[in-house]
Design an enzyme around this catalytic site. Structure first.
Site, short mmCIF file in Angstrom:
data_model
loop_
_atom_site.label_atom_id
_atom_site.label_comp_id
_atom_site.label_asym_id
_atom_site.label_seq_id
_atom_site.Cartn_x
_atom_site.Cartn_y
_atom_site.Cartn_z
N SER A 192 -1.57 -12.55 9.78
CA SER A 192 -2.51 -13.32 10.61
C SER A 192 -3.73 -13.70 9.77
O SER A 192 -4.48 -12.83 9.32
CB SER A 192 -2.94 -12.48 11.82
OG SER A 192 -4.09 -13.02 12.43
N SER A 193 -3.94 -14.99 9.60
CA SER A 193 -5.05 -15.47 8.76
C SER A 193 -6.39 -15.01 9.30
O SER A 193 -7.24 -14.50 8.56
CB SER A 193 -5.00 -17.00 8.69
OG SER A 193 -6.12 -17.51 8.01
N CYS A 216 -7.32 -15.45 21.99
CA CYS A 216 -8.06 -16.68 22.25
C CYS A 216 -7.26 -17.50 23.26
O CYS A 216 -6.12 -17.17 23.61
CB CYS A 216 -8.26 -17.47 20.96
SG CYS A 216 -6.69 -18.05 20.22
N THR A 276 -7.50 -24.48 11.56
CA THR A 276 -8.35 -24.01 12.65
C THR A 276 -8.68 -22.53 12.56
O THR A 276 -9.68 -22.09 13.11
CB THR A 276 -7.69 -24.27 14.02
OG1 THR A 276 -6.49 -23.51 14.13
CG2 THR A 276 -7.41 -25.74 14.23
N GLU A 305 0.42 -23.40 10.14
CA GLU A 305 -0.42 -24.47 10.69
C GLU A 305 -0.67 -25.55 9.66
O GLU A 305 -0.61 -26.75 9.96
CB GLU A 305 -1.75 -23.89 11.17
CG GLU A 305 -2.65 -24.97 11.76
CD GLU A 305 -4.07 -24.51 12.03
OE1 GLU A 305 -4.99 -25.33 11.87
OE2 GLU A 305 -4.26 -23.33 12.38
#
Length: 315
Positions: free
Chosen positions: A222-223, A12, A164, A126
């Site tokens: 990694s979520s 991204c 996010t 995060e």
């Protein structure tokens, strides 16, 4: 033996920006450059940058005073920023701008006297960074049951923000439960949710009717990658999260297996290419095509202190 590649998949804009920040810092400042935590959640990316002179640390005490230090894309708490100042570190902030947007929204709520709820996974970098940016009471929750058990001081002065790397679909049930229990709760607009997370999940959902097996390329920490695998599994499609081609098990496939491949937002395309090469070796990837999907064109500016130094060096 069809293989369909999800679109969009992989990097991204926030991840691309964070990696470019480290790459440019290595050019402008010369190694070693220190990075607090993994710049993004992907071992391949981290190992590649480490090989070029980036030093990844878990605490600022590991960074020599006065050295260049990059904060990861996940963001950090205010206490970390203050500690870096005390150690006279030359900080370059690679926090994703969408994460920074969440920080600012949460801080506005807190300044207006609201208790703040973070919808997300406790312990995720995060979430911990966002929690550490808020002065006042903060709650972290991720399930409807936790909403039912939540005890707050003033139900009429309550607000929420979201991690996010959770999509609108991931958070909608919790947000519905919050609105039902606390009718006056404040929250951000839906378009404040990370576009990349939602787009990748939508692409997988669109893919599921055409495949028998889903491979998600991404890191186990990694979520958003884990969530992509869950989207497949919850729809009844056999789904695996793999870090690279070495994780591919030949026993997963038959000559009739229709395979879908996607990648988490921090997984580079080179890993997808490696998986495709492995499938071709196994004889189960003879017809490869990319599905029709959203073409993302979002980009974020680099930090001002990095671009100023670059321009000064070119002057």
């Amino acid at each position: 033996m069809d293989v369909i590649l999800a679109q969009p998949r992989g990097f991204c804009a926030g991840v691309e920006r964070a990696i470019e920040i480290v790459e440019q810092a290595l050019e402008l400042y010369q190694p070693p450059i220190y990075v607090l935590h993994e710049i993004v959640h992907n071992r391949h990316v981290v190992d590649e940058l480490r090989g070029r002179g980036a030093v990844f640390v878990e605490a600022l005490t590991e960074v020599p005073e006065g050295a260049v230090c990059i904060f990861s894309a996940h963001g950090v708490a205010t206490s970390v920023v203050n500690h870096a100042t005390q150690r006279r570190l030359d900080v370059i902030d690679a926090t994703c701008p969408l994460v920074t947007k969440v920080h600012l929204q949460a801080q506005r709520y807190a300044r207006d006297g609201y208790e703040v709820i973070i919808i997300g996974h406790p312990g995720h970098p995060e979430v911990e960074g966002t929690r550490g940016r808020i002065e006042g009471t903060v709650y972290v929750l991720s399930t409807e049951d936790e909403v039912a058990q939540l005890q707050v001081r003033n139900p009429d002065k309550l607000a929420y923000v979201t991690q996010t790397t959770l999509s609108i679909d991931d958070t909608k049930d919790v947000i519905t439960a919050l609105n039902q229990r606390f009718p006056n709760i404040q929250g951000p607009a839906l378009n404040d949710i990370c576009y990349a997370t939602q787009n990748r999940q939508n692409a997988v959902r669109q893919l599921l009717s055409e495949i028998d097996l889903l491979l998600v390329v991404g890191a186990h920490n990694s979520s958003n990658s884990n969530r992509l695998r869950e989207v497949g599994s919850q729809a009844g499609v056999t789904s695996y999260l793999i870090e690279n081609a070495n994780d591919v098990d030949p026993a997963w496939f038959t000559t009739q297996t229709r395979i879908g491949i996607t990648a988490g937002a921090s997984a580079p395309e080179v890993l997808v290419e490696g998986v495709l090469a492995r499938l071709q070796e196994l004889g189960v990837a003879q017809n490869v095509r990319t599905m029709e999907g959203i073409q993302e064109n979002t980009s974020f500016r680099l930090p001002a202190n990095l671009t100023k130094r670059k321009h000064a060096g070119n002057a």
